[in-house]
Scaffold this motif. Structure first.
Motif, mmCIF file in Angstrom:
data_model
loop_
_atom_site.group_PDB
_atom_site.id
_atom_site.type_symbol
_atom_site.label_atom_id
_atom_site.label_comp_id
_atom_site.label_asym_id
_atom_site.label_seq_id
_atom_site.Cartn_x
_atom_site.Cartn_y
_atom_site.Cartn_z
ATOM 1 N N LYS A 220 0.841 -1.037 0.043
ATOM 2 C CA LYS A 220 -0.045 -0.032 0.083
ATOM 3 C C LYS A 220 0.796 1.150 -0.019
ATOM 4 C CE LYS A 220 -3.877 -1.705 2.606
ATOM 5 N NZ LYS A 220 -3.398 -3.307 3.178
ATOM 6 N N LEU A 221 0.372 2.369 -0.292
ATOM 7 C CA LEU A 221 0.815 3.610 0.148
ATOM 8 C C LEU A 221 0.410 3.814 1.653
ATOM 9 C CD1 LEU A 221 1.994 6.474 -0.250
ATOM 10 C CD2 LEU A 221 -0.149 7.336 -0.840
ATOM 11 N N LEU A 222 1.431 3.655 2.416
ATOM 12 C CA LEU A 222 1.141 3.957 3.923
ATOM 13 C C LEU A 222 1.681 5.284 4.521
ATOM 14 C CD1 LEU A 222 0.650 2.528 6.764
ATOM 15 C CD2 LEU A 222 2.950 1.777 6.610
ATOM 16 N N ILE A 223 0.911 5.891 5.250
ATOM 17 C CA ILE A 223 1.437 7.099 5.667
ATOM 18 C C ILE A 223 1.413 6.995 7.411
ATOM 19 C CG2 ILE A 223 0.727 9.518 6.044
ATOM 20 C CD1 ILE A 223 -1.258 9.211 3.574
ATOM 21 N N VAL A 224 2.639 7.327 7.788
ATOM 22 C CA VAL A 224 2.907 7.133 9.293
ATOM 23 C C VAL A 224 3.223 8.430 9.818
ATOM 24 C CG1 VAL A 224 4.184 5.890 11.085
ATOM 25 C CG2 VAL A 224 3.588 4.814 8.770
ATOM 26 N N ASN A 225 2.402 9.161 10.585
ATOM 27 C CA ASN A 225 2.484 10.537 11.162
ATOM 28 C C ASN A 225 2.729 10.385 12.728
ATOM 29 O OD1 ASN A 225 0.734 12.695 13.045
ATOM 30 N ND2 ASN A 225 1.547 13.636 11.015
ATOM 31 N N PHE A 226 3.859 10.921 13.221
ATOM 32 C CA PHE A 226 4.296 10.821 14.615
ATOM 33 C C PHE A 226 3.916 12.131 15.085
ATOM 34 C CE2 PHE A 226 7.243 7.698 12.871
ATOM 35 C CZ PHE A 226 7.371 6.814 13.742
ATOM 36 N N TRP A 227 3.220 12.039 16.249
ATOM 37 C CA TRP A 227 2.467 13.127 16.776
ATOM 38 C C TRP A 227 2.331 12.846 18.357
ATOM 39 C CZ3 TRP A 227 -2.667 13.071 19.259
ATOM 40 C CH2 TRP A 227 -3.202 11.663 19.193
ATOM 41 N N ALA A 228 1.902 13.930 18.955
ATOM 42 C CA ALA A 228 1.386 13.825 20.438
ATOM 43 C C ALA A 228 0.227 14.751 20.671
ATOM 44 C CB ALA A 228 2.552 14.078 21.462
ATOM 45 N N LYS B 231 -3.449 3.545 3.341
ATOM 46 C CA LYS B 231 -3.659 3.242 4.820
ATOM 47 C C LYS B 231 -2.821 4.105 5.664
ATOM 48 C CE LYS B 231 -3.918 0.871 8.538
ATOM 49 N NZ LYS B 231 -5.378 0.708 9.358
ATOM 50 N N MET B 232 -3.408 4.638 6.824
ATOM 51 C CA MET B 232 -2.685 5.810 7.691
ATOM 52 C C MET B 232 -2.817 5.356 8.977
ATOM 53 S SD MET B 232 -4.077 9.656 8.160
ATOM 54 C CE MET B 232 -3.924 10.264 6.447
ATOM 55 N N ILE B 233 -1.493 5.626 9.451
ATOM 56 C CA ILE B 233 -1.289 5.282 10.900
ATOM 57 C C ILE B 233 -0.792 6.426 11.830
ATOM 58 C CG2 ILE B 233 -0.048 3.556 12.611
ATOM 59 C CD1 ILE B 233 0.125 1.631 10.353
ATOM 60 N N PHE C 140 6.233 8.353 4.335
ATOM 61 C CA PHE C 140 5.396 7.864 3.389
ATOM 62 C C PHE C 140 6.027 6.707 2.976
ATOM 63 C CE2 PHE C 140 4.131 12.162 3.852
ATOM 64 C CZ PHE C 140 2.708 12.131 3.440
ATOM 65 N N TYR C 141 5.231 5.454 2.856
ATOM 66 C CA TYR C 141 6.033 4.537 2.347
ATOM 67 C C TYR C 141 5.123 3.803 1.247
ATOM 68 C CZ TYR C 141 8.221 4.036 6.704
ATOM 69 O OH TYR C 141 9.022 4.393 7.955
ATOM 70 N N ASP D 150 0.505 11.561 -5.789
ATOM 71 C CA ASP D 150 1.807 11.652 -6.725
ATOM 72 C C ASP D 150 2.194 10.050 -6.321
ATOM 73 O OD1 ASP D 150 1.839 13.937 -7.454
ATOM 74 O OD2 ASP D 150 3.593 14.529 -6.278
ATOM 75 N N ASN D 151 1.801 9.506 -5.277
ATOM 76 C CA ASN D 151 2.428 8.066 -4.791
ATOM 77 C C ASN D 151 0.917 7.182 -4.965
ATOM 78 O OD1 ASN D 151 5.190 8.343 -4.033
ATOM 79 N ND2 ASN D 151 4.350 10.086 -2.876
ATOM 80 N N LEU D 152 -0.011 7.328 -5.129
ATOM 81 C CA LEU D 152 -0.965 6.511 -5.132
ATOM 82 C C LEU D 152 -1.528 6.072 -6.456
ATOM 83 C CD1 LEU D 152 -2.687 5.020 -2.874
ATOM 84 C CD2 LEU D 152 -4.448 6.806 -3.079
ATOM 85 N N GLN D 153 -0.575 5.528 -7.317
ATOM 86 C CA GLN D 153 -0.898 4.942 -8.455
ATOM 87 C C GLN D 153 -0.753 3.445 -8.380
ATOM 88 O OE1 GLN D 153 1.290 7.770 -9.058
ATOM 89 N NE2 GLN D 153 -0.369 9.088 -9.328
#
Length: 149
Positions: free
Chosen positions: A29-37, A64-66, A121-122, A146-149
């Motif tokens: 997948k195109l995986l979005i990993v956001n580091f936050w608090a 997918k987003m994590i 983004f992976y 741009d990455n979700l093709q």
């Protein structure tokens, strides 16, 4: 596989190795990993854009987003309340591994200085983009397109 379109009522806490395994699971997948608090103002400010786009793409099997919370384990209840109050629909994980930050931060991204928010983004298991700091809705949208093709 459980879907996280509904809000989570429980947040799994994990160490770096578990998170790494969790990320590798999404290697098709195109995986979005956001580091936050919850205590990080720019993190909180950008999350509505992330939710808007997560909801827009939630039916796409290639997306997918994590959200990886760096809140402390003792603040887990606050994270759960935050998910509910802010209507977070992406999967939320608590990374309980502060003591080893200097070990795992460079494993994710050598240019990451430890500040949050950051977004990785992976695509098909390979890291394709690193965004340091708050991300505008336009940038997020463009990087996804741009990455979700």
């Amino acid at each position: 596989m459980a879907t996280f379109n509904a809000q989570q009522t429980e947040v799994p806490s994990m160490k770096y190795e578990d998170l790494e395994k969790r990320i590798q699971k999404e290697n098709d997948k195109l995986l979005i990993v956001n580091f936050w608090a919850t205590t990080c103002a720019p993190c909180v400010k950008e999350l509505p854009h992330f939710m808007e786009l997560n909801n827009q793409y939630k039916d796409n099997p290639k997306f997918k987003m994590i959200l990886v919370s760096l809140d402390r384990l003792v603040d887990k209840e606050r994270v759960i309340k935050f998910i509910k109050n802010k209507n977070l629909t992406a999967e939320v994980i608590l990374l309980d591994d502060v003591k080893r930050m200097n070990t795992w931060i460079p494993k994710f991204e050598k240019n990451w200085d430890g500040n949050i928010p950051i977004t990785l983004f992976y695509k098909n298991g390979e890291k394709v983009h690193f965004n340091d700091g708050e991300m505008s809705k336009e940038d997020l949208e463009k990087t996804i397109k741009d990455n979700l093709q």
